[in-house]
Design an enzyme around this catalytic site. Structure first.
Site, PDB file in Angstrom:
ATOM      1  N   GLU A 103      25.087  16.116   3.256  1.00 15.70           N
ATOM      2  CA  GLU A 103      26.353  15.953   2.533  1.00 15.70           C
ATOM      3  C   GLU A 103      26.540  16.979   1.396  1.00 15.70           C
ATOM      4  O   GLU A 103      27.580  17.614   1.291  1.00 15.70           O
ATOM      5  CB  GLU A 103      26.291  14.537   1.952  1.00 15.70           C
ATOM      6  CG  GLU A 103      27.554  13.921   1.559  1.00 15.70           C
ATOM      7  CD  GLU A 103      27.271  12.744   0.612  1.00 15.70           C
ATOM      8  OE1 GLU A 103      26.115  12.284   0.512  1.00 15.70           O
ATOM      9  OE2 GLU A 103      28.239  12.318  -0.030  1.00 15.70           O
ATOM     10  N   THR A 112      19.940  15.408   8.213  1.00 19.24           N
ATOM     11  CA  THR A 112      19.567  14.376   7.251  1.00 19.24           C
ATOM     12  C   THR A 112      18.889  13.238   8.003  1.00 19.24           C
ATOM     13  O   THR A 112      19.347  12.854   9.099  1.00 19.24           O
ATOM     14  CB  THR A 112      20.751  13.785   6.443  1.00 19.24           C
ATOM     15  OG1 THR A 112      20.301  12.584   5.793  1.00 19.24           O
ATOM     16  CG2 THR A 112      21.963  13.431   7.278  1.00 19.24           C
ATOM     17  N   ASP A 119      19.098  10.392   7.050  1.00 18.18           N
ATOM     18  CA  ASP A 119      19.968   9.228   6.836  1.00 18.18           C
ATOM     19  C   ASP A 119      21.011   9.026   7.940  1.00 18.18           C
ATOM     20  O   ASP A 119      21.596   7.952   8.048  1.00 18.18           O
ATOM     21  CB  ASP A 119      20.721   9.362   5.503  1.00 18.18           C
ATOM     22  CG  ASP A 119      19.778   9.413   4.325  1.00 18.18           C
ATOM     23  OD1 ASP A 119      18.648   8.930   4.454  1.00 18.18           O
ATOM     24  OD2 ASP A 119      20.172   9.949   3.272  1.00 18.18           O
ATOM     25  N   ARG A 167       1.828 -13.882   5.319  1.00 12.63           N
ATOM     26  CA  ARG A 167       2.661 -13.358   4.226  1.00 12.63           C
ATOM     27  C   ARG A 167       3.992 -12.867   4.766  1.00 12.63           C
ATOM     28  O   ARG A 167       4.061 -12.461   5.924  1.00 12.63           O
ATOM     29  CB  ARG A 167       2.029 -12.080   3.655  1.00 12.63           C
ATOM     30  CG  ARG A 167       0.891 -12.247   2.772  1.00 12.63           C
ATOM     31  CD  ARG A 167       0.371 -10.857   2.403  1.00 12.63           C
ATOM     32  NE  ARG A 167      -0.755 -10.998   1.513  1.00 12.63           N
ATOM     33  CZ  ARG A 167      -1.825 -10.237   1.535  1.00 12.63           C
ATOM     34  NH1 ARG A 167      -1.920  -9.237   2.404  1.00 12.63           N
ATOM     35  NH2 ARG A 167      -2.806 -10.440   0.691  1.00 12.63           N
ATOM     36  N   GLY A 202      17.863   5.327   2.533  1.00 15.08           N
ATOM     37  CA  GLY A 202      19.256   5.031   2.888  1.00 15.08           C
ATOM     38  C   GLY A 202      19.970   4.537   1.643  1.00 15.08           C
ATOM     39  O   GLY A 202      19.843   3.378   1.285  1.00 15.08           O
ATOM     40  N   GLU A 221      16.884   1.204   0.770  1.00 16.27           N
ATOM     41  CA  GLU A 221      16.729   1.354  -0.688  1.00 16.27           C
ATOM     42  C   GLU A 221      18.036   1.080  -1.440  1.00 16.27           C
ATOM     43  O   GLU A 221      18.013   0.682  -2.597  1.00 16.27           O
ATOM     44  CB  GLU A 221      16.218   2.757  -1.025  1.00 16.27           C
ATOM     45  CG  GLU A 221      17.159   3.869  -0.550  1.00 16.27           C
ATOM     46  CD  GLU A 221      16.650   5.280  -0.779  1.00 16.27           C
ATOM     47  OE1 GLU A 221      15.613   5.471  -1.423  1.00 16.27           O
ATOM     48  OE2 GLU A 221      17.314   6.213  -0.285  1.00 16.27           O
ATOM     49  N   ARG A 245       5.001  -9.374  -0.149  1.00 11.07           N
ATOM     50  CA  ARG A 245       4.608  -8.054  -0.669  1.00 11.07           C
ATOM     51  C   ARG A 245       5.544  -6.996  -0.102  1.00 11.07           C
ATOM     52  O   ARG A 245       6.142  -7.187   0.955  1.00 11.07           O
ATOM     53  CB  ARG A 245       3.190  -7.691  -0.237  1.00 11.07           C
ATOM     54  CG  ARG A 245       2.128  -8.671  -0.661  1.00 11.07           C
ATOM     55  CD  ARG A 245       1.641  -8.356  -2.076  1.00 11.07           C
ATOM     56  NE  ARG A 245       0.463  -9.157  -2.335  1.00 11.07           N
ATOM     57  CZ  ARG A 245      -0.779  -8.744  -2.119  1.00 11.07           C
ATOM     58  NH1 ARG A 245      -1.007  -7.539  -1.651  1.00 11.07           N
ATOM     59  NH2 ARG A 245      -1.804  -9.535  -2.377  1.00 11.07           N
ATOM     60  N   GLN A 278       8.664   9.055   5.388  1.00 11.99           N
ATOM     61  CA  GLN A 278       9.710   9.101   6.421  1.00 11.99           C
ATOM     62  C   GLN A 278      10.277  10.491   6.655  1.00 11.99           C
ATOM     63  O   GLN A 278      11.001  10.729   7.611  1.00 11.99           O
ATOM     64  CB  GLN A 278      10.893   8.219   6.001  1.00 11.99           C
ATOM     65  CG  GLN A 278      10.597   6.771   5.986  1.00 11.99           C
ATOM     66  CD  GLN A 278      11.593   6.036   5.097  1.00 11.99           C
ATOM     67  OE1 GLN A 278      12.559   5.480   5.578  1.00 11.99           O
ATOM     68  NE2 GLN A 278      11.368   6.031   3.796  1.00 11.99           N
ATOM     69  N   ARG A 279      10.029  11.401   5.720  1.00 13.51           N
ATOM     70  CA  ARG A 279      10.624  12.740   5.853  1.00 13.51           C
ATOM     71  C   ARG A 279       9.600  13.794   6.246  1.00 13.51           C
ATOM     72  O   ARG A 279       9.967  14.939   6.525  1.00 13.51           O
ATOM     73  CB  ARG A 279      11.234  13.162   4.511  1.00 13.51           C
ATOM     74  CG  ARG A 279      12.427  12.383   4.100  1.00 13.51           C
ATOM     75  CD  ARG A 279      13.457  13.208   3.359  1.00 13.51           C
ATOM     76  NE  ARG A 279      12.962  14.066   2.328  1.00 13.51           N
ATOM     77  CZ  ARG A 279      13.356  14.030   1.060  1.00 13.51           C
ATOM     78  NH1 ARG A 279      14.234  13.130   0.669  1.00 13.51           N
ATOM     79  NH2 ARG A 279      12.909  14.893   0.190  1.00 13.51           N
TER      80      ARG A 279
HETATM   81  O1  F6P Z   1      19.149  12.444   1.617  1.00 12.61           O
HETATM   82  C1  F6P Z   1      17.940  12.183   2.191  1.00 12.61           C
HETATM   83  C2  F6P Z   1      17.087  11.291   1.335  1.00 12.61           C
HETATM   84  O2  F6P Z   1      15.822  11.192   1.959  1.00 12.61           O
HETATM   85  C3  F6P Z   1      17.666   9.898   1.049  1.00 12.61           C
HETATM   86  O3  F6P Z   1      17.446   8.960   2.068  1.00 12.61           O
HETATM   87  C4  F6P Z   1      16.950   9.514  -0.219  1.00 12.61           C
HETATM   88  O4  F6P Z   1      17.686   8.575  -0.962  1.00 12.61           O
HETATM   89  C5  F6P Z   1      16.843  10.808  -0.940  1.00 12.61           C
HETATM   90  O5  F6P Z   1      16.900  11.837   0.046  1.00 12.61           O
HETATM   91  C6  F6P Z   1      15.600  10.969  -1.774  1.00 12.61           C
HETATM   92  O6  F6P Z   1      15.679  12.218  -2.372  1.00 12.61           O
HETATM   93  P1  F6P Z   1      14.538  12.898  -3.246  1.00 12.61           P
HETATM   94  O7  F6P Z   1      13.429  13.257  -2.339  1.00 12.61           O
HETATM   95  O8  F6P Z   1      15.172  14.106  -3.813  1.00 12.61           O
HETATM   96  O9  F6P Z   1      14.127  11.904  -4.269  1.00 12.61           O
END
Ligand code: F6P
Length: 341
Positions: A103, A125, A127, A162, A170, A221, A265, A273-274
């Site tokens: 974006e 992305t 997301d 638990r 997200g 999140e 917990r 995730q990235r």
């Molecule tokens: O835009 C991708 C993203 O991974 C979002 O899901 C997340 O909120 C954000 O980036 C986290 O960004 P940064 O790594 O800059 O804290």
């Protein structure tokens, strides 16, 4: 042609596959030269570059991250930012830019396009929230990472009776939570698009325990409780005005413990995730995006973004990518509800 390439915003698996495809086809089929701009918009702003050719892009297909580096630099928030970019592009003899981003990066690309810079956009992305493309690369990998985590959490949750909460990325779109939760058999999925009731979540938790299974709750999140607000880490804003999120999972765990008496917990998956290698799906999607982007540039089809429509890679107006956020439609969310509890 001499073409600059940059990757901006949060990194995601598949960026290197795009770079490789752009350069491979650009050199072999069209005889173009490339300049790699480092760290997103910081690259053209500060003339921060690296060599981009067949040799420097060999072997990068399965590698996560981006060989170009990334940042959330916003040239429109920097004095004379646009003029500096235009001057640096002219000094380097750059004819056009391929901007790979989400974006924010594509928002900047759209504005630069309207100011006369020749740009092609490539949507990325984890997301999956960019408009006018069915999927962005990076999303499939992050969903698979989250599903693997959920599968692992199921067994330990059951051993200890638990409730385990998995907080995934997200901010405003719950695509990762929805897909990971559906694929992982979650007891409920909570997304930013639909405010949740803590009492309802507790009912689903109790019902999952009653069937002798331990509940896994997948929460984005940016999910928001019915009578509360989005939970942020601190109040700092980045160059695009975003706050850092995280904390909703912890908050929900406390609520569940208080209301049900069951132990709860939270695991926050965060940047796991990235990171790492892209899935085969993302490698193919990213490669096809790269191939189409360099073809568009070679045809001088400026101001376009490559996109996935069905199984076809098409070109759409760059501005349409950021016109609105592609959030989860309510009917898609409702499909998953039958499995809650
Ligand atoms: O835009 C991708 C993203 O991974 C979002 O899901 C997340 O909120 C954000 O980036 C986290 O960004 P940064 O790594 O800059 O804290």
């Amino acid at each position: 042609m001499r073409i600059g390439v940059l990757t901006g915003g949060g990194d995601c698996p598949g960026l290197n596959a795009v770079i490789r495809a752009v350069v491979r086809k650009g050199v072999r089929e069209y005889g173009h030269e490339f300049v790699g701009f480092r760290d997103g918009w910081k690259g053209p702003l500060e003339n921060y570059t690296m060599e981009l050719n067949l040799e420097t892009t060999r072997g990068i297909l399965p590698r996560g991250g981006t060989i170009l580096g990334s940042s959330r630099t916003n040239p429109f928030k920097i004095e004379n930012g646009v003029e500096r970019i235009k001057q640096n592009l002219a000094d380097q003899g750059i004819d056009a830019l391929i901007a790979i981003g989400g974006e924010d990066t594509l928002g900047v690309a759209t504005k630069l396009d309207s100011l006369g810079v020749k740009v092609i956009g490539v949507p990325k992305t984890i997301d999956n929230d960019l408009n006018n493309t069915d999927y962005t690369f990076g999303f499939d990998t992050s969903v698979n990472i989250a599903v693997e985590a959920i599968d692992r959490l199921h067994t330990t949750a059951e051993s200890h009776h638990r409730a385990l909460i998995v907080e995934v990325m997200g901010r405003h779109a719950g695509w990762i939570a929805l897909h990971a939760g559906m694929a992982g058999g979650a007891a409920c999925i909570l997304i930013p698009e639909v405010k949740f009731s803590v009492d309802k979540v507790c009912e689903w938790v109790e019902s999952r325990f009653k069937s002798n299974f331990a509940p896994i709750i997948v929460i984005a999140e940016g999910a928001i409780p019915q009578d509360g607000d989005m939970i942020t880490k601190d109040s700092d804003l980045d160059a695009f005005g975003h706050v850092k999120l995280s904390g909703i999972g912890e908050w929900l765990a406390k609520q569940i413990e208080e209301k049900t008496g069951k132990e709860a917990r939270t695991s926050v998956l965060g940047h796991i995730q990235r990171g790492g290698t892209p899935t085969a799906f993302d490698r193919v999607l990213a490669t096809r995006f790269g191939l189409q982007a360099i073809t568009a540039a070679s045809e001088g089809d400026w101001g376009k973004m490559v996109a996935l429509h069905g199984t076809d890679i098409v070109r759409v107006p760059l501005a349409s990518a950021t016109e609105k956020l592609k959030t989860v439609p309510i009917e898609r969310y409702k499909e998953s509800e039958i499995f809650f509890g």
